[in-house]
Design a protein around this motif. Structure first.
Motif, PDB file in Angstrom:
ATOM      1  N   LEU A  32       0.692  -1.324  -0.103  1.00 30.24           N
ATOM      2  CA  LEU A  32       0.418  -0.251   0.371  1.00 30.24           C
ATOM      3  C   LEU A  32       1.295   1.055  -0.291  1.00 30.24           C
ATOM      4  O   LEU A  32       1.446   1.122   0.747  1.00 30.24           O
ATOM      5  CB  LEU A  32      -0.986   0.621   1.428  1.00 30.24           C
ATOM      6  N   VAL A  33       0.589   1.933  -0.844  1.00 33.08           N
ATOM      7  CA  VAL A  33       1.475   3.268  -0.994  1.00 33.08           C
ATOM      8  C   VAL A  33       0.830   4.393  -0.753  1.00 33.08           C
ATOM      9  O   VAL A  33      -0.535   4.878  -0.736  1.00 33.08           O
ATOM     10  CB  VAL A  33       2.088   3.602  -2.436  1.00 33.08           C
ATOM     11  N   ILE A  34       1.799   5.326   0.370  1.00 39.92           N
ATOM     12  CA  ILE A  34       0.999   6.713   0.901  1.00 39.92           C
ATOM     13  C   ILE A  34       1.697   7.361   0.397  1.00 39.92           C
ATOM     14  O   ILE A  34       3.186   7.461   0.353  1.00 39.92           O
ATOM     15  CB  ILE A  34       0.704   6.240   1.849  1.00 39.92           C
ATOM     16  N   GLU A  35       1.690   8.971   0.469  1.00 41.76           N
ATOM     17  CA  GLU A  35       2.472   9.953  -0.158  1.00 41.76           C
ATOM     18  C   GLU A  35       3.614   9.969   0.710  1.00 41.76           C
ATOM     19  O   GLU A  35       4.858  10.823   0.254  1.00 41.76           O
ATOM     20  CB  GLU A  35       1.487  11.237   0.349  1.00 41.76           C
ATOM     21  N   GLN A  36       3.455  10.022   1.740  1.00 38.83           N
ATOM     22  CA  GLN A  36       4.698   9.954   3.126  1.00 38.83           C
ATOM     23  C   GLN A  36       5.747   9.033   2.230  1.00 38.83           C
ATOM     24  O   GLN A  36       6.192   9.112   2.653  1.00 38.83           O
ATOM     25  CB  GLN A  36       4.787   9.664   4.201  1.00 38.83           C
TER      26      GLN A  36
END
Length: 577
Positions: free
Chosen positions: A48-52
């Motif tokens: 799961l890719v998040i902006e952080q």
């Protein structure tokens, strides 16, 4: 509410071969995207890719052309989309990835979104509960653990007649002291710690069944009391009516027992059948009055005994009971018998004249049996007796006042006789003030045994015998149709008692007519199987004999059975052979 109801749009996903730059473009395209699921060719979650995570990778020297496969893997637990929102309290995450039963990614939600949905769901449930609360037909009253009123529904107001604005927020002790309610189930439940049930009548006039149930927390403390109030007004009214009917039934039963005791004191009058007891009850009521009575019924049903019973229980019981059979006296003599005559009234008359039976019965009861046999001219004179209570002797000139109560009886259809002008209409209505129709013996079977035993008792007393009926004999008597009614029963019992060679009266001591007609009935009371042709022969014998006895000739009997006279004669002959 299930999670999948919140997942309205298909999520944007990337594969491990996509670059960091492509992921940045996805985030730039929409502020609503919380995270980008990285999936394999089958749609299963890899990362799961998040902006952080993108910013951290770039700050550590990663290139925009690097693939997402180079990013460190997050510790993710995908959650099935069919799970209820309430169950997510067991998971503590910033982002939740939801999959279907096949493990394919279907959406991403954060904690805030889920909390908002959970609050809305609870509010919906509360609104539904509130609707149930208000729509309940039973009244509901809720207090807290100290007896303060929290909630009241509309049904409670309807049943009790109390208004919620006068009760909400107030303590039950205060409401009892102020007289709003007479007894509080809530206070009793708070004191005892157990469910309490009591009945109560409210100011509205309605009756209620109250059940107060305490609700406790994990520590065992009462946090609130829920009281259910059921309207039992109609049920209570039905119960009262039932009790009234039971009391009335007991009263009627007692009256019947008293009447039966009185009937048993009347010689020749025995009754056990409800139909006959009803007749005697009516006779007892009208006996106290002076109304004219017309007793109807077939020959031999006991019309004279009913007339005597009425006289015995009337205010005239200590005066004369005079009976005359209108069909047994020649027409040329009946007038002088009824009205009397003056001296020299006709040839052969007594020199001193003679009192008529009407005059002899003065002050008492006069019973006109077979009144339908009276001639039309005598009917006119009888009408005057009824209207004026006076008579004029044959050959006399002056009327004589009399005080008599007239009871008449007939086995004929007087209504039909009125239509054919054989009986005066005005006299019929004068006689038919209170009609009493006595059912034939075949319609009051329960009277057969007591009557038969009564006749046998009289015969035993007369001849100093000690004879009894066998069970089979009583069965045959019960099965017989008794076309001659009570009179025929008395004659049959006397004949059987005389013919019996022992103290037991057996079926062989009865006449062949009785045994033939009763055979089929007693036959089918038994459990034994017999040949079909024998059973048919017994039934035919019964029907042939009964038909001939009832109609008196072959032609009429054959017509009643639906066969030709020749067939009737042939079948009777075959039975005799």
């Amino acid at each position: 509410m299930k999670i999948k109801e919140l997942l309205t749009e298909a999520p944007i996903t990337l594969g491990p071969q996509n670059t960091l730059l492509e992921a940045i473009h996805v985030f730039e395209a929409s502020d609503a995207i919380l995270g980008i699921p990285v999936v394999d060719d089958h749609g299963h979650l890899i990362n799961l890719v998040i902006e952080q995570s993108l910013l951290v990778a770039l700050s550590r020297g990663a290139l925009l052309s690097d693939t997402l496969a180079t990013l460190p893997s997050r510790n993710l637990t995908p959650i099935n989309q069919n799970m209820l929102i309430e169950d997510l309290q067991n998971f503590i995450m910033d982002l939740y990835v939801f999959v279907n039963d096949e493990g394919q990614v279907k959406g991403v939600l954060n904690t805030d979104t889920l909390n908002i949905a959970l609050i809305k769901n609870k509010m919906h449930e509360l609104s539904v509960l509130d609707a149930f609360f208000e729509c309940s037909y039973d009244g509901i009253y809720i207090t807290d653990g100290k007896g303060n009123t929290l909630r009241i529904n509309k049904s409670y107001e309807r049943i009790t007649g109390l208004k919620r604005e006068n009760l909400l927020g107030r303590n039950m002790k205060v409401l009892v002291n102020e007289g709003y309610i007479s007894e509080s189930g809530s206070l009793s439940a708070l004191t005892s710690g157990k469910t309490v049930t009591l009945s109560q009548t409210f100011k509205s006039g309605r009756k209620g069944l109250i059940t107060s149930t305490p609700v406790k927390n994990d520590q065992g403390d009462i946090t609130m009391v829920v009281t259910n109030v059921r309207d039992i007004t109609e049920l209570s009214d039905l119960k009262n009516k039932l009790e009234e009917n039971i009391t009335l039934t007991e009263k009627y039963h007692s009256e019947i027992e008293v009447l039966k005791a009185q009937f048993l004191q009347t010689p020749g009058l025995k009754a056990e059948d409800p139909k006959m007891l009803e007749i005697l009850n009516l006779a007892m009521k009208v006996a106290k009055l002076d109304s004219t009575i017309l007793i109807l019924g077939e020959s031999g049903v006991g019309k004279e005994e009913i007339a005597k019973f009425i006289h015995k229980n009337s205010p005239r019981h200590d005066r004369s009971f005079i009976k005359i059979n209108c069909g047994a006296i020649p027409p040329n003599l009946i007038e002088s018998e009824l009205f009397g005559y003056e001296k020299g009234a006709f040839t052969g008359a007594s020199a001193n004249g003679k009192k008529g039976l009407f005059e002899v019965a003065d002050g008492g009861t006069f019973f006109l049996d077979e009144v339908g046999e009276l001639s039309l001219d005598l009917q006119v004179k009888l009408l005057r007796v009824l209207q004026e209570q006076e008579i004029t002797k044959v050959g006399g000139a002056h009327p004589i006042s009399i005080d008599i109560r007239i009871i008449s009886a007939t086995n004929q259809n007087l209504t039909e006789m009125v239509k054919t002008k054989r009986f005066r209409e005005d006299l019929f209505y004068r006689l038919n003030v209170i009609p009493i129709a006595i059912p034939p013996l075949r319609e009051r079977k329960l009277d057969i045994f007591p009557l038969a035993n009564h006749f046998l008792k009289n015969i035993n007393k007369k001849y100093n015998w000690d004879k009894t009926f066998t069970r089979d004999t009583l069965d045959v008597l019960y099965a017989y149709d008794w076309p001659g009614n009570v009179r025929e029963l008395g004659n049959i019992v006397e004949r059987a008692a005389v013919m019996a060679n022992s103290n037991q009266i057996k079926t062989d001591d009865l006449s062949s007519t009785i045994t033939a007609m009763g055979a089929s009935a007693t036959l089918f009371m038994d459990a034994d199987i017999m040949p079909l042709d024998k059973a048919i022969r017994i039934v035919e014998e019964k029907l042939l004999t009964q038909a001939y006895t009832q109609y008196g000739n072959v032609r009429a009997a054959a017509k009643a059975l639906g066969i030709s006279p020749a067939t009737f004669v042939r079948k009777r002959q075959s039975i005799k052979d």
